[in-house]
Design an enzyme around this catalytic site. Structure first.
Site, PDB file in Angstrom:
ATOM      1  N   ARG A  76      45.912  48.166  56.724  1.00 19.59           N
ATOM      2  CA  ARG A  76      45.804  49.482  56.091  1.00 19.59           C
ATOM      3  C   ARG A  76      44.468  49.717  55.401  1.00 19.59           C
ATOM      4  NH1 ARG A  76      50.907  48.309  56.482  1.00 19.59           N
ATOM      5  NH2 ARG A  76      50.017  46.297  56.056  1.00 19.59           N
ATOM      6  N   THR A  77      44.088  48.786  54.515  1.00 17.88           N
ATOM      7  CA  THR A  77      42.917  49.037  53.671  1.00 17.88           C
ATOM      8  C   THR A  77      41.648  49.145  54.515  1.00 17.88           C
ATOM      9  OG1 THR A  77      44.009  47.846  51.893  1.00 17.88           O
ATOM     10  CG2 THR A  77      41.639  48.192  51.664  1.00 17.88           C
ATOM     11  N   LYS A 128      29.688  29.247  59.409  1.00 19.23           N
ATOM     12  CA  LYS A 128      28.591  28.254  59.473  1.00 19.23           C
ATOM     13  C   LYS A 128      28.177  27.827  58.075  1.00 19.23           C
ATOM     14  CE  LYS A 128      26.677  30.493  63.597  1.00 19.23           C
ATOM     15  NZ  LYS A 128      25.530  31.274  64.091  1.00 19.23           N
ATOM     16  N   ARG A 167      36.372  42.803  50.714  1.00 18.13           N
ATOM     17  CA  ARG A 167      37.634  42.136  50.332  1.00 18.13           C
ATOM     18  C   ARG A 167      37.383  40.637  50.342  1.00 18.13           C
ATOM     19  NH1 ARG A 167      43.670  43.176  52.589  1.00 18.13           N
ATOM     20  NH2 ARG A 167      43.488  44.797  50.995  1.00 18.13           N
ATOM     21  N   HIS A 174      42.687  45.757  42.826  1.00 16.53           N
ATOM     22  CA  HIS A 174      42.687  46.500  44.092  1.00 16.53           C
ATOM     23  C   HIS A 174      42.664  47.989  43.712  1.00 16.53           C
ATOM     24  CE1 HIS A 174      43.259  47.481  48.179  1.00 16.53           C
ATOM     25  NE2 HIS A 174      44.314  46.765  48.494  1.00 16.53           N
TER      26      HIS A 174
HETATM   27  C1  NCD Z   1      48.102  44.674  49.521  1.00 14.41           C
HETATM   28  C2  NCD Z   1      46.927  43.757  49.301  1.00 14.41           C
HETATM   29  O1  NCD Z   1      46.219  43.383  50.248  1.00 14.41           O
HETATM   30  O2  NCD Z   1      46.730  43.410  48.160  1.00 14.41           O
HETATM   31  N1  NCD Z   1      48.059  45.360  50.733  1.00 14.41           N
HETATM   32  C3  NCD Z   1      47.245  46.454  50.862  1.00 14.41           C
HETATM   33  O3  NCD Z   1      46.082  46.419  50.550  1.00 14.41           O
HETATM   34  N2  NCD Z   1      47.821  47.591  51.294  1.00 14.41           N
HETATM   35  C4  NCD Z   1      49.397  44.048  49.250  1.00 14.41           C
HETATM   36  C5  NCD Z   1      49.765  42.775  49.942  1.00 14.41           C
HETATM   37  O4  NCD Z   1      48.997  42.174  50.687  1.00 14.41           O
HETATM   38  O5  NCD Z   1      50.897  42.351  49.729  1.00 14.41           O
END
Ligand code: NCD
Length: 305
Positions: free
Chosen positions: A49-50, A77, A99, A126
């Site tokens: 999703r993100t 590497k 991320r 997040h």
């Molecule tokens: C979440 C995350 O990655 O923190 N998912 C997301 O970004 N929609 C929640 C999760 O991984 O459980």
């Protein structure tokens, strides 16, 4: 606002502008707003999703997007995050979305002239998820003021909880009940209006919204966990449990969903679920974040939509 690192670094005006822009983008998209801009997605953890929502949001506004996962890159590497980041920065993109599995690691990157957007740092924060959750909850309920929210699952390891608690209390949510197995709860309650619950029924009673979470298996080390069936019995959101909250309660989940573990399919796909609306709003909110960060002083951001 130059970067999006955490909720604390957002002013009230930033939050309001992001919500206002997301509202506008729901009805009209200025498809050349970010024309000729380049966004890099740098992901050291899995994401569906993100990552895709950041990409779709940037592309809808006319930017080009380059995706880089640590798997298959020079990270394998031995290159450090700092060197990978400097390498990407030297190519002069207009924003870098990151991320990473280590909480707090992005603060160091925010010295950069290029906007850095946190797409999740370990169990730290997040912020874009919290913004889309707050935005979705506000649209679903009309307002956040006075709202009672239950968040159930792996509270201890969830960056989604950390950012949501910070943002939603700022936006007037009256009570947040954090519930889950003892091993997955934080050691202390985070402050006024926030209650730790060792029982699921207590958490969902009369709630206006319930946010379900998966167990962060990648972060719990050798903690002993109940079987999926036992977890579902004690902490799963079923139609029976949802009845305790009432027919107007909305059900949220940031995804990915583990059906039959933290939530039943009937609830996830049922009439009270706003889970797919969260995904759709995730694109509008991230469009708003890009517009606000990359065109901060552009009055046209509003006028052109
Ligand atoms: C979440 C995350 O990655 O923190 N998912 C997301 O970004 N929609 C929640 C999760 O991984 O459980």
């Amino acid at each position: 606002m130059r970067h999006l690192i955490d909720i604390a670094s957002l002013s009230d005006a930033d939050i309001q502008r992001i919500f206002d822009l997301a509202d506008r983008f729901q009805t009209a998209v200025p498809s050349d707003l970010l024309a000729r801009k380049i966004v890099i997605n740098l992901f050291y953890e899995p994401s569906t999703r993100t990552r895709v929502a950041f990409e779709v949001a940037a592309k809808r506004l006319g930017a080009a997007v380059v995706n880089l996962s640590s798997a298959g890159s020079s990270v394998e590497k031995g290159e450090t995050l700092e060197d990978t980041f400097r390498t990407l920065q030297a190519m002069q993109p207009d924003a870098i979305v990151v991320r990473h599995p280590t909480a707090g690691t992005l603060a160091g990157l925010a010295q950069s002239q290029i906007p850095v957007l946190n797409a999740g740092d370990g169990s730290g924060s997040h912020p874009s998820q919290a913004l889309l959750d707050a935005y979705t909850l506000r649209r679903a309920r009309g307002e956040l003021n006075g709202c009672r929210l239950a968040i159930v699952g792996d509270i201890r390891h969830s960056r989604v909880v950390a950012s949501n608690v910070e943002l939603l209390t700022r936006l007037g949510v009256k009570e947040i009940r954090l519930a889950g197995p003892e091993a997955l709860l934080p050691d202390t309650s985070a402050g006024s209006g926030i209650r730790l619950c060792a029982d699921m029924d207590e958490a969902v009673d009369d709630a206006d919204a319930i946010m379900m979470l998966r167990i962060q298996k990648e972060r719990i080390g050798d903690l002993e966990l109940p079987s999926s069936a036992d977890y579902h019995r004690d902490w799963g959101l079923t139609e029976d449990r949802l009845r305790r909250a009432g027919p107007n309660c909305v059900v949220m989940h940031p995804g990915p969903i583990n059906r039959g573990v933290e939530i039943s399919s009937k609830v996830a796909d049922g009439p009270q679920s706003v889970i797919w609306r969260q995904v759709a709003n995730g694109v509008f909110v991230r469009m708003a974040i890009f517009a606000h960060l990359l065109r901060p002083d552009d009055p046209g951001t509003g006028a052109r939509v």
